[in-house]
Design a protein around this motif. Structure first.
Motif, PDB file in Angstrom:
ATOM      1  N   GLY A 112     -14.469  33.748 -34.831  1.00  0.00           N
ATOM      2  CA  GLY A 112     -15.327  34.912 -34.922  1.00  0.00           C
ATOM      3  C   GLY A 112     -15.676  35.340 -36.327  1.00  0.00           C
ATOM      4  O   GLY A 112     -16.316  36.373 -36.527  1.00  0.00           O
ATOM      5  N   GLN A 113     -15.247  34.551 -37.326  1.00  0.00           N
ATOM      6  CA  GLN A 113     -15.541  34.883 -38.710  1.00  0.00           C
ATOM      7  C   GLN A 113     -16.366  33.759 -39.316  1.00  0.00           C
ATOM      8  O   GLN A 113     -16.007  32.586 -39.214  1.00  0.00           O
ATOM      9  N   GLU A 114     -17.427  34.111 -39.973  1.00  0.00           N
ATOM     10  CA  GLU A 114     -18.295  33.114 -40.562  1.00  0.00           C
ATOM     11  C   GLU A 114     -17.695  32.575 -41.848  1.00  0.00           C
ATOM     12  O   GLU A 114     -16.917  33.230 -42.515  1.00  0.00           O
ATOM     13  N   GLY A 115     -18.146  31.389 -42.192  1.00  0.00           N
ATOM     14  CA  GLY A 115     -17.744  30.816 -43.466  1.00  0.00           C
ATOM     15  C   GLY A 115     -16.512  29.952 -43.364  1.00  0.00           C
ATOM     16  O   GLY A 115     -15.781  29.943 -42.383  1.00  0.00           O
ATOM     17  N   GLY A 116     -16.275  29.236 -44.399  1.00  0.00           N
ATOM     18  CA  GLY A 116     -15.189  28.286 -44.489  1.00  0.00           C
ATOM     19  C   GLY A 116     -15.608  27.205 -45.458  1.00  0.00           C
ATOM     20  O   GLY A 116     -16.765  27.162 -45.908  1.00  0.00           O
ATOM     21  N   PHE A 117     -14.681  26.367 -45.804  1.00  0.00           N
ATOM     22  CA  PHE A 117     -14.987  25.315 -46.773  1.00  0.00           C
ATOM     23  C   PHE A 117     -14.179  24.083 -46.403  1.00  0.00           C
ATOM     24  O   PHE A 117     -12.972  24.164 -46.155  1.00  0.00           O
ATOM     25  N   ALA A 118     -14.847  22.924 -46.364  1.00  0.00           N
ATOM     26  CA  ALA A 118     -14.192  21.706 -45.898  1.00  0.00           C
ATOM     27  C   ALA A 118     -13.236  21.103 -46.915  1.00  0.00           C
ATOM     28  O   ALA A 118     -12.408  20.275 -46.564  1.00  0.00           O
TER      29      ALA A 118
END
Length: 347
Positions: A112-118
């Motif tokens: 439910g939270q946008e964003g992230g980094f691979a």
């Protein structure tokens, strides 16, 4: 812009047996089996297992180097906050563009939270390069054409009815298997000479005892000579073995030589929250880009030697010593095609 990515090939020696479990029990001679390649059936260490321990050990190293780290005026230790799953909003990943752990290994923000980094570092599976096998002439470290290709070494296909050595003879047993001996020549001999170069870091007792077999035989030899241990739980009330608590598990034996790749992306092509990634340092030659990511990754290597990888660590398993890490040529950048928007993706 520099190179878009760099690749390093890592070879390592198992100081203890290594057990990376396949998960759950099995019906067979061993209760707890280890992970195998689905095509070759040769045991391996998944890249996900490598990435997990690398992240944890890099966080430990950064915490030791910066024990008083603060973010927004509040204490924010690299370990344990930036290690592990890190979804907790207060004690989870810091997700900052200047954090060597979050940028190199990535982060998620939770459901439910946008964003992230691979993350900037990727790990391949670790495959068996040299496998120790008992013989009547003492232990031999066996390899195959398929295993050697991980180092970029191509050899002529050996016969599936022989073992290839640097010295002659009639027959040699590899475990229970008795094979005629042939002497290495051509590409086979060149591959042995490459393995024996001092910069590759192989101990002398391995360099002098190399053997080559066909890929099909290699699979059977490895699976027939894995270490199998039996353990039992102890009843604390009696101090004796607990009833129905006996189980067995297998592992890659001590002395196995493993090889895997680390692919490092250029941080110049990515952003986090619209901000450029800021990694300290570079390579010993002053190079920026992928070399900065590799410098962070290799901080985990001393911890691999002492804390290990996989399960059964309290039972004398898991320690791995990195022998050699070589950079390979990578292509030139084609431009910052993977900047802000594509840099912020879910791992």
């Amino acid at each position: 812009m520099g190179k878009s990515y760099g690749k390093w090939i890592v070879t390592a020696l198992a100081l203890d047996p290594v057990h990376v479990g396949a998960g759950g029990g099995r019906i067979g001679r061993v209760d707890l089996t280890i992970v195998r390649d689905p095509a070759t059936r040769v045991p391996k260490i998944p890249g996900s297992s490598l990435a997990g321990v690398y992240r944890t050990y890099v966080a430990m190293a950064e915490q030791e180097a910066n024990p008083n780290r603060q973010v927004n005026g509040q204490p924010k230790p690299y370990y344990p906050d930036c290690a592990g799953l890190g979804l907790d909003q207060e004690r989870g990943h810091c997700r900052r563009p200047d954090c060597p752990v979050c940028t190199v290994f990535g982060f998620a923000r939770g459901a439910g939270q946008e964003g992230g980094f691979a993350g900037l570092a990727a790990f391949t599976d670790a495959h068996v390069l040299l496998f120790p096998v008992p013989t009547r002439r003492g232990p031999r470290w066996v390899t195959s054409p398929m295993a050697l290709r991980a180092l970029g070494l191509d050899v002529d296909g050996p016969s599936d009815q022989a073992v290839y050595l640097e010295e002659g003879g009639d027959f040699l047993n590899l475990g229970w298997l008795l094979l005629p001996i042939k002497v290495v020549s051509g590409d086979q001999k060149k591959a042995f000479e490459e393995l024996k170069k001092p910069e590759r870091g192989l101990p002398g007792y391995i360099r002098d005892r190399l053997a080559l077999v066909d890929d099909r035989l290699f699979q059977h030899i490895v699976n027939s000579n894995l270490e199998v241990r039996t353990s039992v739980s102890i009843d604390p009330a009696t101090g004796a073995a607990q009833e129905k608590a006996l189980f067995s598990y297998e592992a890659l034996p001590r002395g196995t030589v493993l090889v895997w790749e680390v692919i490092a992306k250029n941080p110049m092509f990515f952003t986090i929250g619209g901000k450029k990634i800021e990694l300290r340092g570079g390579t010993s030659q002053g190079a920026q880009g992928p070399g900065q990511v590799w410098e962070v990754v290799q901080k985990a290597h001393p911890y691999l030697e002492h804390l290990g990888i996989g399960g059964m660590g309290t039972r004398g398993m898991g320690r791995v010593r990195v022998l050699h890490a070589a950079s390979t040529q990578s292509p030139q950048a084609v431009g910052p095609a993977q900047s802000s928007g594509q840099g912020e993706n879910q791992p």
